[in-house]
Structures are given as structure tokens and as C-alpha cells.
Motif scaffolding. Structure first.
Motif, PDB file in Angstrom:
ATOM      1  N   GLN A 139       1.052  -1.162   0.182  1.00 21.29           N
ATOM      2  CA  GLN A 139      -0.001  -0.079  -0.185  1.00 21.29           C
ATOM      3  C   GLN A 139       0.801   1.232   0.012  1.00 21.29           C
ATOM      4  O   GLN A 139       2.048   1.249   0.384  1.00 21.29           O
ATOM      5  CB  GLN A 139      -0.929   0.009   1.261  1.00 21.29           C
ATOM      6  CG  GLN A 139      -1.819  -1.225   1.313  1.00 21.29           C
ATOM      7  CD  GLN A 139      -2.402  -1.623   0.058  1.00 21.29           C
ATOM      8  OE1 GLN A 139      -3.198  -0.576  -0.603  1.00 21.29           O
ATOM      9  NE2 GLN A 139      -2.461  -2.834  -0.198  1.00 21.29           N
ATOM     10  N   PRO A 141       2.402   4.716   1.156  1.00 23.11           N
ATOM     11  CA  PRO A 141       3.061   5.258   2.658  1.00 23.11           C
ATOM     12  C   PRO A 141       2.175   6.396   2.760  1.00 23.11           C
ATOM     13  O   PRO A 141       1.688   7.074   2.097  1.00 23.11           O
ATOM     14  CB  PRO A 141       4.355   5.577   2.294  1.00 23.11           C
ATOM     15  CG  PRO A 141       4.597   5.777   0.921  1.00 23.11           C
ATOM     16  CD  PRO A 141       3.783   4.877   0.154  1.00 23.11           C
ATOM     17  N   PRO A 142       1.846   6.590   4.031  1.00 22.49           N
ATOM     18  CA  PRO A 142       1.045   7.932   4.487  1.00 22.49           C
ATOM     19  C   PRO A 142       1.978   8.969   4.304  1.00 22.49           C
ATOM     20  O   PRO A 142       2.916   9.094   4.718  1.00 22.49           O
ATOM     21  CB  PRO A 142       1.006   7.487   5.815  1.00 22.49           C
ATOM     22  CG  PRO A 142       1.748   6.610   6.537  1.00 22.49           C
ATOM     23  CD  PRO A 142       2.183   5.781   5.385  1.00 22.49           C
ATOM     24  N   ILE A 143       1.210  10.115   3.858  1.00 27.99           N
ATOM     25  CA  ILE A 143       2.039  11.299   3.407  1.00 27.99           C
ATOM     26  C   ILE A 143       1.042  12.614   3.862  1.00 27.99           C
ATOM     27  O   ILE A 143      -0.188  12.381   4.005  1.00 27.99           O
ATOM     28  CB  ILE A 143       2.168  11.578   1.965  1.00 27.99           C
ATOM     29  CG1 ILE A 143       1.045  11.383   1.055  1.00 27.99           C
ATOM     30  CG2 ILE A 143       3.286  10.536   1.515  1.00 27.99           C
ATOM     31  CD1 ILE A 143       1.223  11.972  -0.245  1.00 27.99           C
ATOM     32  N   PRO A 145      -1.225  15.776   3.890  1.00 34.03           N
ATOM     33  CA  PRO A 145      -2.210  16.285   2.721  1.00 34.03           C
ATOM     34  C   PRO A 145      -1.659  17.437   1.930  1.00 34.03           C
ATOM     35  O   PRO A 145      -0.817  18.277   2.328  1.00 34.03           O
ATOM     36  CB  PRO A 145      -3.323  16.671   3.431  1.00 34.03           C
ATOM     37  CG  PRO A 145      -2.975  16.964   4.907  1.00 34.03           C
ATOM     38  CD  PRO A 145      -1.770  15.980   5.103  1.00 34.03           C
ATOM     39  N   THR A 277       7.392   6.130  -2.703  1.00 34.90           N
ATOM     40  CA  THR A 277       7.183   7.417  -3.316  1.00 34.90           C
ATOM     41  C   THR A 277       7.417   7.841  -4.787  1.00 34.90           C
ATOM     42  O   THR A 277       7.157   8.778  -5.495  1.00 34.90           O
ATOM     43  CB  THR A 277       7.528   8.452  -2.493  1.00 34.90           C
ATOM     44  OG1 THR A 277       9.138   8.456  -2.509  1.00 34.90           O
ATOM     45  CG2 THR A 277       7.020   8.252  -0.993  1.00 34.90           C
TER      46      THR A 277
END
Length: 308
Positions: A139, A141-143, A145, A277
Motif C-alpha cells: 500500500q 505510504p502515508p503522506i 495532505p 514514493t
């Protein structure tokens, strides 16, 4: 003193079993389709000489009509759809044969086998999708906003979509690559290590002052197969990889050029897997004209597709 072996996590090994079975069933389906073509030719039905895919909408309708007892070439040719309708004269000639009842019985059995294999492949594909969605590393990666005015296409993507952006690689091929090489590129220090593990690197055997090229080695047949298909697809495009194939095929031949393009694709694959990314950006078919310097005698520039 021994290097550790490359062993993927349990979830990747389970995913690999499903993707490999899907490939094997696809090969079995291709063999059944070849038997169908051979059976039609035995009945003097040369449908493959007119239709690019005899298992398309038009070809399947004609075969079902033959099984149902229709033998009139005029009625069979009237079942053509789309672009096949303009080939009416060729269809009439191709559908004039000696198809009888025993051909119909055998064709029914083979078509049922093709349909059954297609259904199983679709079930496997749906299960593979769920398995990959359940892997956290697959999945994005969280970034944070994006700020005001930022475009929405610059964020990280899931692993399958990152590979799907690469020229020649589709969603199914991306799933197979993930199943074969895994998602953790820490075990491959560089893209060259991954290429060497896949046995796509050129080999040189040196004995004294003599050097000669050698075979690449066997490697992973499933990974090599999907990369070969991706190379064939990329060679037909007006992209950097397509131009690379056209430049190499002139002096190295088709097979070596395809292997070189497959190696380039695997080099590109390493980057989005190593950096979640990263995004693929094609360099363009005119890259060699725009960016390559004047070649030095005895040295060939080796540009690589860009990753952003």
C-alpha cells in the motif's frame, strides 16, 4: 562466510503460488485454443486466416453456430461483427469446408475446457487482488495532505499501480513481478543485484587472456517469462524502451534485443519498489537524439529510464 539466501515472507510465498498457478492455467488455455485451431483446420475451416483472434465475439459465434449444425458459409459469415463484416468474401472462402458431427462434438469439449479455465483464471485474479491488498508493504505510504494548488497525481501509489505505469507492464504482470521478487528491496542493494539474481545480466567467461560471452543462466522462469512478455509489448510502443529495442535489434538481433529491454524493465522495476514514493516517467523515444553525447569510440552510452 556464506551469503544468506533470498527467502520471501510467507504472504509473498502464498501470493507466488496463486500467480504461478494462474500462469500455468493460462498456458493450458493457450494449448486448448491451439487444439481448437487445429481441429478447425482439419475440417478445412481456415477461420484463423481471416480473424486475428478466433475466440473473439465473431469467431465464437461462428463456432457455436457450427456446433449447432449450421454449415452454410453465407449464414456463418453473417455472424461477423465489427471490422470482420468487411471481410465477407474472405470469410465465405474460409468457412467453406467439411465440418461434420464428430468435429462438432470435439469442438464443444474443447470450448468447454477453455471456458472452465477462463473462469478459474478469473477466480485466481480476484483472490490475488485481495492478497495484495492485505499486504501493508504493497500500500502507499502515508503522506501529509497536499497544499493548495498541488496536483492530485503526484502522491504515492500502491505497488501494483506503480509498476503498472512502466511501459509494457500491465496489472497482471505487476502482480506476478511482486510475487516473484517481493516488496522488500533491501536484499538487493542495487538494481544490478536484482538483475543479476534474475539471470538477465551479460556473463563473460575469462580464461587467461581470452574472454568469451556465456549464457545468462536459467534464473526464475516465471519472472523471465513475464519480463519477456513486457519487453515484447514495450518494443511495439513509441517510447524510450521501444526505441531502445529498435536500436539494438539492428546489430544484436531480435532475441538479444528483447533480453536487453527485459533487463532495462527490471532495472526500472527496482526503483519504485525500493522507494514507495517514486513514480515512473518515460524519457521519450527521442531521448537518444536529445540527451546522448557524441559517442566515444569503443563505449556505448547506457541511459536508464527516469524515476521521479
Amino acid at each position: 562466510m556464506l551469503r544468506p539466501s533470498f527467502i520471501t515472507p510467507i504472504e509473498i510465498r502464498q501470493l507466488r503460488d496463486y500467480t504461478r498457478l494462474r500462469i500455468d492455467l493460462a498456458h493450458d488455455r493457450s494449448r486448448q485454443k491451439e487444439r481448437i485451431e487445429k481441429l478447425l483446420e482439419d475440417a478445412l475451416i481456415k477461420l484463423s486466416s481471416v480473424a486475428a483472434d478466433i475466440h473473439g465475439v465473431s469467431g465464437r459465434a461462428m463456432m457455436e453456430a457450427l456446433i449447432a449444425g449450421e454449415r452454410d458459409p453465407q449464414a456463418l459469415a453473417a455472424l461477423a461483427k465489427g471490422r470482420m463484416r468487411v471481410k465477407r468474401a474472405a470469410l465465405l472462402e474460409a468457412l467453406t469446408g467439411r465440418f461434420d458431427e464428430h468435429h462438432a462434438e470435439l469442438l464443444r469439449i474443447l470450448l468447454d475446457q477453455v471456458d472452465a479455465l477462463t473462469e478459474k483464471i478469473e477466480v485466481l485474479s480476484a483472490h490475488i487482488e485481495k492478497l495484495i491488498e492485505a499486504i501493508p508493504a504493497a500500500q502507499p505510504p502515508p503522506i501529509a495532505p497536499p497544499g493548495p494548488g498541488a496536483s492530485g497525481d503526484q502522491g504515492p501509489l500502491p505497488a501494483v499501480q506503480r509498476l503498472d505505469e512502466i511501459t509494457g507492464i500491465g496489472r497482471s504482470a505487476a502482480q506476478t513481478i511482486i510475487a516473484e521478487v517481493g516488496l522488500n528491496m533491501a536484499q538487493f542493494a542495487t538494481a544490478g543485484h536484482l538483475v543479476s539474481w534474475a539471470r538477465l545480466s551479460p556473463r563473460t567467461i575469462q580464461s587467461g587472456a581470452k574472454s568469451r560471452s556465456a549464457r545468462r543462466g536459467r534464473g526464475n522462469p516465471y519472472l523471465k517469462g513475464v519480463l519477456g512478455e513486457a519487453a515484447v509489448a514495450a518494443a511495439r510502443t513509441d517510447t524510450f524502451l521501444g526505441e531502445r529495442y529498435r536500436r539494438l535489434v539492428k546489430r544484436a538481433g531480435k532475441l538479444k534485443a528483447l533480453v536487453a529491454v527485459a533487463r532495462s524493465i527490471l532495472v526500472i522495476v527496482w526503483h519504485p519498489l525500493a522507494n514507495p514514493t517514486a513514480r515512473f516517467r518515460d524519457l521519450g523515444a527521442d531521448f537518444y537524439v536529445r540527451c546522448c553525447r557524441t559517442p566515444v569510440p569503443g563505449r556505448r552510452p547506457r541511459p536508464r529510464a527516469a524515476i521521479r
